[in-house]
Every structure is written in C-alpha cells, then in structure tokens.
Design a protein around this motif. Structure first.
Motif, PDB file in Angstrom:
ATOM      1  N   GLY A  29      85.826  14.753  61.177  1.00 17.38           N
ATOM      2  CA  GLY A  29      85.798  15.331  59.843  1.00 17.38           C
ATOM      3  C   GLY A  29      84.474  15.134  59.141  1.00 17.38           C
ATOM      4  O   GLY A  29      84.392  15.232  57.915  1.00 17.38           O
ATOM      5  N   LEU A  30      83.413  14.859  59.912  1.00 20.66           N
ATOM      6  CA  LEU A  30      82.079  14.634  59.366  1.00 20.66           C
ATOM      7  C   LEU A  30      81.105  15.635  59.963  1.00 20.66           C
ATOM      8  O   LEU A  30      81.091  15.853  61.180  1.00 20.66           O
ATOM      9  N   LYS A  31      80.257  16.225  59.099  1.00 18.45           N
ATOM     10  CA  LYS A  31      79.268  17.173  59.589  1.00 18.45           C
ATOM     11  C   LYS A  31      78.330  16.500  60.578  1.00 18.45           C
ATOM     12  O   LYS A  31      77.969  17.076  61.602  1.00 18.45           O
ATOM     13  N   ASN A  32      77.944  15.278  60.294  1.00 17.90           N
ATOM     14  CA  ASN A  32      77.122  14.494  61.210  1.00 17.90           C
ATOM     15  C   ASN A  32      77.318  13.009  60.909  1.00 17.90           C
ATOM     16  O   ASN A  32      78.078  12.649  60.012  1.00 17.90           O
ATOM     17  N   LEU A  33      76.653  12.172  61.701  1.00 19.25           N
ATOM     18  CA  LEU A  33      76.838  10.725  61.591  1.00 19.25           C
ATOM     19  C   LEU A  33      75.697  10.056  60.825  1.00 19.25           C
ATOM     20  O   LEU A  33      75.465   8.865  60.974  1.00 19.25           O
ATOM     21  N   ALA A  34      75.013  10.819  59.978  1.00 15.47           N
ATOM     22  CA  ALA A  34      73.826  10.321  59.278  1.00 15.47           C
ATOM     23  C   ALA A  34      74.104   9.100  58.412  1.00 15.47           C
ATOM     24  O   ALA A  34      73.225   8.260  58.226  1.00 15.47           O
ATOM     25  N   LYS A  35      75.318   8.995  57.870  1.00 13.53           N
ATOM     26  CA  LYS A  35      75.629   7.883  56.967  1.00 13.53           C
ATOM     27  C   LYS A  35      76.557   6.848  57.602  1.00 13.53           C
ATOM     28  O   LYS A  35      77.054   5.957  56.919  1.00 13.53           O
TER      29      LYS A  35
END
Length: 235
Positions: free
Chosen positions: A186-192
């Motif tokens: 459910g996350l656009k990417n793992l940046a955070k």
C-alpha cells in the motif's frame, strides 16, 4: 551459473578441467569470464544482470516449488512433476540464490542466512538487484525471516517494483511475478521506510498480515570483491 575452470584453447573454444582429471571443450559463446578485480562498471553490470535474469523467470512464469532452484525441469523429470503436480521450479530464496550464482556470486541458499550474510541497506537506499526480506510471526508466536524478494527499481510513475517467487496461500497464481510496493504494502515506494519497520502486507487488495521489513545486498563492490577473491583463491 555453473562455475568452470579452464583456459582459452582457440578463438571459439575453452579447454575445461574436470574433477576427475579429464578435460572437455566448451564454446566461448557459452561462457563469461570472471575478472579478478571488481570495477565500478562491473557492479553496475551485475546489478543489471540480476534484474534481467529475474525478469526471465517472470517471463517463463516459473511455477513455485518450496525448496526448488531451477527455472523449469525437462520432460526427463516426470517423477517430480507427478509428485508436485507441476514442473519443478523455484522458491523465493532459490530464485535469489540461482540468479546470484549465475553472476558468479556464491551466496547462502535460504532467506534467513541470506539476510545474515548480506550487507545491510536501508529500504530508502535500495538499488536494482538489492534484496528485501520479510519477517513475520507464525501461529506459535515465533518471528523469523520467511520471504525474500528482488528490488527491480522504480517504474515511470515512481513506484517501486519487486520480483518474487511466491507460493503464499492468498496468491491466486503461485510462481515468479513482478509486483509493486503499492500492491504489496500500500506504499508508492519505500522512501520513508526503515529497516525493522512494520508494514501491512496485501494481496489482491485484501490484508494478509503484518510483517517487518529488512533490506540487504550482495552487490556492493566490497562484498563482490570478497566473494571473488574466495572464488578465485586470490588475496
């Protein structure tokens, strides 16, 4: 991914030493040499190769088999097909292992030892070919790493893409697939995201379980050079 020892015999052939003292010949077109010194360009090339090889498994729609470590068995392995109901293929860590092996890197076979041996990488710093490990807790309350996936970079929409071999019960088509972090977490990417963070795992839009995420790599120059020194018995 078979490692061979030999020397160039002609423009088109290599003379290969066998374990029993005999030798044979292999076409140079079927071989790739392993340089002693790892250069920056080598690392980038290996990263590209890891993802490229993984995509081939996706194209093959290689079926999932727990403990498996081959793309597809030939017709000569009918006993395996009869036993498991499909052509034998790969599980998650088998996929990771055989792809690294094809790139000249000998890494552990299973997911947990792979995590222990890998160089830690924060999820926000992932590069193509790095690994994403999933830890979850079973019905007895025991937490351990049970899954590993290959990071394949971001698509044109800035969404992280992952290649995995999965046999989870909630997966309709079990096998090797490309999936996004949007669909999986459910996350656009793992940046955070940080190593050890808890995420909710989804399948077909349905909540499956809460997991913890850890990332690592075997594709940093120091790691590759260390493996290569051991492989070629130098240093």
């Amino acid at each position: 991914g078979t490692l061979l020892h030999g020397e160039r015999f002609s423009d088109h052939w290599y003379k290969i030493s066998l374990c029993d003292g005999r030798f044979g010949f292999v076409s140079s077109q079927e071989l790739e040499s392993i340089p002693v010194v790892v250069e920056d360009d080598d690392v980038e090339e290996i990263r590209c190769s890891v993802v490229s090889f993984a995509r081939e498994f996706v194209k093959l729609k290689s079926p999932y088999l727990w403990g498996g470590r081959s793309p597809l068995n030939s017709d000569g392995h009918g006993d395996v097909v009869r036993t498991v109901g499909t052509a034998a293929s790969v599980d998650c860590s088998g996929l990771v292992n055989i792809i690294h092996r094809a790139c000249g890197l000998q890494i552990p076979r299973d997911a947990h030892p792979q995590l222990v041996a890998a160089t830690p990488v924060e999820p926000s710093d992932l590069e193509s070919g790095d690994l994403i490990f999933i830890e979850n807790t079973n019905a007895k309350g025991v937490a351990r790493v049970r899954h590993v996936m290959i990071y394949a970079g971001r698509n044109d929409d800035g969404i992280d893409c992952i290649i995995e071999a999965t046999g989870a019960d909630a997966v309709i088509e079990k096998g090797t697939r490309m999936i996004t972090t949007q669909a999986l977490f459910g996350l656009k990417n793992l940046a955070k995201v940080k190593n050890g963070d808890s995420l909710t795992r989804y399948e077909n839009g349905q909540v499956i379980q809460d997991v913890r995420i850890f990332c690592g790599t075997f594709l940093d120059s120091g790691h590759i050079q260390g493996w290569r020194n051991a492989l070629l018995n130098v240093g």
